[in-house]
Design a protein around this motif. Structure first.
Motif, PDB file in Angstrom:
ATOM      1  N   GLY A 109       0.863  -1.160  -0.091  1.00 31.37           N
ATOM      2  CA  GLY A 109       0.080  -0.142  -0.058  1.00 31.37           C
ATOM      3  C   GLY A 109       1.020   1.336  -0.045  1.00 31.37           C
ATOM      4  O   GLY A 109       2.172   1.307   0.300  1.00 31.37           O
ATOM      5  N   PHE A 110       0.158   2.349  -0.535  1.00 26.60           N
ATOM      6  CA  PHE A 110       0.973   3.838  -0.434  1.00 26.60           C
ATOM      7  C   PHE A 110      -0.212   4.790   0.073  1.00 26.60           C
ATOM      8  O   PHE A 110      -1.086   4.861  -0.773  1.00 26.60           O
ATOM      9  N   GLY A 111      -0.149   5.325   1.360  1.00 26.68           N
ATOM     10  CA  GLY A 111      -1.002   5.901   1.872  1.00 26.68           C
ATOM     11  C   GLY A 111      -2.474   4.867   2.096  1.00 26.68           C
ATOM     12  O   GLY A 111      -2.096   3.953   2.861  1.00 26.68           O
ATOM     13  N   LEU A 112      -3.472   5.072   1.431  1.00 21.24           N
ATOM     14  CA  LEU A 112      -4.527   4.113   1.470  1.00 21.24           C
ATOM     15  C   LEU A 112      -4.664   3.492   0.037  1.00 21.24           C
ATOM     16  O   LEU A 112      -5.780   2.612   0.120  1.00 21.24           O
ATOM     17  N   SER A 113      -4.040   3.574  -0.765  1.00 21.88           N
ATOM     18  CA  SER A 113      -3.999   3.102  -2.223  1.00 21.88           C
ATOM     19  C   SER A 113      -3.475   1.559  -2.027  1.00 21.88           C
ATOM     20  O   SER A 113      -2.377   1.441  -1.824  1.00 21.88           O
ATOM     21  N   GLY A 114      -4.274   0.589  -2.292  1.00 24.69           N
ATOM     22  CA  GLY A 114      -4.019  -0.849  -2.425  1.00 24.69           C
ATOM     23  C   GLY A 114      -3.738  -1.156  -0.961  1.00 24.69           C
ATOM     24  O   GLY A 114      -2.857  -2.287  -1.007  1.00 24.69           O
ATOM     25  N   ILE A 115      -4.036  -0.655   0.072  1.00 22.92           N
ATOM     26  CA  ILE A 115      -3.637  -1.418   1.253  1.00 22.92           C
ATOM     27  C   ILE A 115      -4.740  -2.605   1.516  1.00 22.92           C
ATOM     28  O   ILE A 115      -5.671  -2.663   1.073  1.00 22.92           O
ATOM     29  N   PRO A 116      -4.082  -3.690   2.057  1.00 30.68           N
ATOM     30  CA  PRO A 116      -4.649  -4.778   2.449  1.00 30.68           C
ATOM     31  C   PRO A 116      -5.857  -4.624   3.675  1.00 30.68           C
ATOM     32  O   PRO A 116      -5.533  -5.286   4.990  1.00 30.68           O
ATOM     33  N   ASP A 117      -6.714  -3.679   3.599  1.00 29.69           N
ATOM     34  CA  ASP A 117      -7.578  -3.356   4.935  1.00 29.69           C
ATOM     35  C   ASP A 117      -8.084  -4.587   5.401  1.00 29.69           C
ATOM     36  O   ASP A 117      -8.204  -4.587   6.447  1.00 29.69           O
ATOM     37  N   VAL A 118      -8.848  -5.767   4.733  1.00 31.15           N
ATOM     38  CA  VAL A 118      -9.580  -6.441   5.371  1.00 31.15           C
ATOM     39  C   VAL A 118      -8.794  -7.521   6.214  1.00 31.15           C
ATOM     40  O   VAL A 118      -9.155  -7.933   7.226  1.00 31.15           O
ATOM     41  N   LEU A 119      -7.483  -7.707   5.525  1.00 28.87           N
ATOM     42  CA  LEU A 119      -6.375  -8.210   6.398  1.00 28.87           C
ATOM     43  C   LEU A 119      -6.113  -7.695   7.600  1.00 28.87           C
ATOM     44  O   LEU A 119      -5.899  -8.373   8.808  1.00 28.87           O
ATOM     45  N   ILE A 120      -5.716  -6.568   7.353  1.00 28.90           N
ATOM     46  CA  ILE A 120      -5.402  -5.603   8.709  1.00 28.90           C
ATOM     47  C   ILE A 120      -6.289  -5.556   9.568  1.00 28.90           C
ATOM     48  O   ILE A 120      -6.241  -5.620  10.958  1.00 28.90           O
TER      49      ILE A 120
ATOM     50  N   THR B  36       3.156 -15.139   2.615  1.00 29.17           N
ATOM     51  CA  THR B  36       2.356 -13.994   2.277  1.00 29.17           C
ATOM     52  C   THR B  36       1.135 -14.439   2.127  1.00 29.17           C
ATOM     53  O   THR B  36       0.527 -15.383   1.478  1.00 29.17           O
ATOM     54  N   VAL B  37       0.161 -13.231   2.509  1.00 27.69           N
ATOM     55  CA  VAL B  37      -1.183 -13.421   2.571  1.00 27.69           C
ATOM     56  C   VAL B  37      -1.857 -12.513   1.631  1.00 27.69           C
ATOM     57  O   VAL B  37      -1.377 -11.137   1.958  1.00 27.69           O
ATOM     58  N   ALA B  38      -2.494 -12.876   0.552  1.00 25.25           N
ATOM     59  CA  ALA B  38      -2.949 -11.948  -0.263  1.00 25.25           C
ATOM     60  C   ALA B  38      -4.464 -11.718  -0.297  1.00 25.25           C
ATOM     61  O   ALA B  38      -5.073 -12.723  -0.411  1.00 25.25           O
ATOM     62  N   GLU B  39      -5.134 -10.662  -0.122  1.00 26.99           N
ATOM     63  CA  GLU B  39      -6.510 -10.474  -0.343  1.00 26.99           C
ATOM     64  C   GLU B  39      -6.853  -9.952  -1.765  1.00 26.99           C
ATOM     65  O   GLU B  39      -6.023  -8.993  -2.208  1.00 26.99           O
ATOM     66  N   VAL B  40      -7.580 -10.642  -2.502  1.00 27.66           N
ATOM     67  CA  VAL B  40      -7.865 -10.277  -4.057  1.00 27.66           C
ATOM     68  C   VAL B  40      -9.271  -9.721  -3.943  1.00 27.66           C
ATOM     69  O   VAL B  40     -10.508 -10.339  -3.484  1.00 27.66           O
ATOM     70  N   GLU B  41      -9.513  -8.738  -5.097  1.00 28.55           N
ATOM     71  CA  GLU B  41     -10.758  -8.046  -5.103  1.00 28.55           C
ATOM     72  C   GLU B  41     -11.756  -9.112  -6.214  1.00 28.55           C
ATOM     73  O   GLU B  41     -12.812  -9.347  -6.272  1.00 28.55           O
ATOM     74  N   GLU B  42     -10.791  -9.910  -6.981  1.00 29.61           N
ATOM     75  CA  GLU B  42     -11.519 -10.952  -8.003  1.00 29.61           C
ATOM     76  C   GLU B  42     -10.955 -12.083  -7.859  1.00 29.61           C
ATOM     77  O   GLU B  42      -9.535 -12.040  -8.125  1.00 29.61           O
ATOM     78  N   LEU B  43     -11.495 -13.275  -7.597  1.00 30.74           N
ATOM     79  CA  LEU B  43     -10.704 -14.561  -7.585  1.00 30.74           C
ATOM     80  C   LEU B  43     -11.163 -15.418  -8.800  1.00 30.74           C
ATOM     81  O   LEU B  43     -12.356 -15.259  -8.949  1.00 30.74           O
ATOM     82  N   VAL B  44     -10.177 -15.966  -9.488  1.00 24.78           N
ATOM     83  CA  VAL B  44     -10.558 -16.570 -10.799  1.00 24.78           C
ATOM     84  C   VAL B  44      -9.745 -17.865 -10.766  1.00 24.78           C
ATOM     85  O   VAL B  44      -9.048 -18.126  -9.920  1.00 24.78           O
ATOM     86  N   GLU B  45     -10.227 -18.867 -11.608  1.00 22.35           N
ATOM     87  CA  GLU B  45      -9.470 -20.174 -11.410  1.00 22.35           C
ATOM     88  C   GLU B  45      -8.106 -20.176 -12.348  1.00 22.35           C
ATOM     89  O   GLU B  45      -7.834 -19.193 -13.187  1.00 22.35           O
ATOM     90  N   PRO B  46      -7.297 -21.214 -11.893  1.00 23.40           N
ATOM     91  CA  PRO B  46      -6.084 -21.396 -12.609  1.00 23.40           C
ATOM     92  C   PRO B  46      -6.325 -21.228 -13.958  1.00 23.40           C
ATOM     93  O   PRO B  46      -7.308 -22.157 -14.624  1.00 23.40           O
ATOM     94  N   GLY B  47      -5.383 -20.661 -14.715  1.00 22.42           N
ATOM     95  CA  GLY B  47      -5.504 -20.765 -16.416  1.00 22.42           C
ATOM     96  C   GLY B  47      -6.516 -19.532 -17.026  1.00 22.42           C
ATOM     97  O   GLY B  47      -6.477 -19.137 -18.039  1.00 22.42           O
TER      98      GLY B  47
END
Length: 261
Positions: free
Chosen positions: A25-36, A204-215
């Protein structure tokens, strides 16, 4: 390997007291807010955070900071968080301020297995000479812990300072899209420190806005390969849309004609 966790709470449940965290994150841009927020609810304390900044008062890492859950910060910027500045100046918080580009490279180096590197940034200043206040004495005023001097070396008649790569116990990041194997795509300015923080974390734990299937992701679109990611949390539409900014600036021209008598 399916790396998806059922909830953010499950994804951060084993982060212990005193853990080191690289946070995107930078400021509030792209912060992992849900994980925090999940980490705040989990209760870990004495955390050592590596992040460009500590969010703002009441949002992002500022939530952990306000409850005294962060013991040390390695970052580049304090200015948008009054509580951050207060804790630092009063001796409650240890802070290592690092030039922003140097911080980015230290995270990248750690993730790439590079123990240290030379850079011209900071040569001739306290960054290299040492003496920067990491922690003030209780009540502020005098320096209790200062930065040590760093090794310098000349290459081609120019002086460089040695900086060490950063690795952390955990990393928390946010991505635009991600698949179940941990491959991530970041969008626009939310890329900022997220890929670098993800590389530096051992888990590393990542929160994603859109989860897709492999491929589903074009290999040429992937910004961070899944080898760097151990856990994925899919956000709800409401969580993905909840994005804040520090300040809203409106130009004078955009308000013309909107005032009514």
């Amino acid at each position: 390997m399916d790396k998806v966790r059922a909830s953010a709470a499950e994804a951060v449940v084993d982060i212990p007291d005193g853990a080191s965290l690289a946070v995107g994150g930078f400021g509030l841009s792209g912060i992992p807010d849900v994980l925090i927020q999940a980490l705040h609810a989990q209760g870990a304390t004495g955390l050592e955070v590596v992040s460009n900044n500590c969010g703002v008062d009441g949002r992002g890492l500022g939530v952990l900071l306000a409850d005294g859950r962060i013991a040390r910060v390695t970052g580049s910027y304090v200015g948008e968080n009054k509580e951050f500045a207060r804790q630092y100046l009063s001796g409650e918080l240890e802070v290592e301020l690092v030039p922003q580009g140097t911080l980015a490279e230290r995270l990248r180096a750690g993730g790439a297995g590079i123990p240290a590197f030379y850079t011209p940034a900071g040569v001739g200043t306290q960054v290299a000479r040492g003496g920067l206040p990491w922690r003030y004495a209780a009540g502020g005023g005098t320096v209790a812990v200062a930065s040590p001097p760093k090794e310098t070396r000349d290459f081609a008649d120019r002086t460089y300072v040695l900086e060490h790569g950063i690795t952390t116990d955990f990393a928390l990041v946010r991505a635009w899209r991600g698949d179940r194997q941990g491959n991530l795509v970041f969008r626009k300015s939310a890329a900022n420190f997220n890929p670098l923080a993800a590389m530096a974390g051992r888990i590393t734990v990542a929160e994603v806005e859109e989860l897709v299937e492999p491929g589903a992701l074009n290999p040429d679109e992937i910004h961070l390969p899944g080898i760097f990611v151990q856990r994925i949390v899919a956000l709800t539409p409401a969580e993905a849309a909840d994005k804040q900014i520090e300040r809203l600036s409106i130009s004078a021209s955009s308000t013309r004609g909107t005032v009514r008598a």
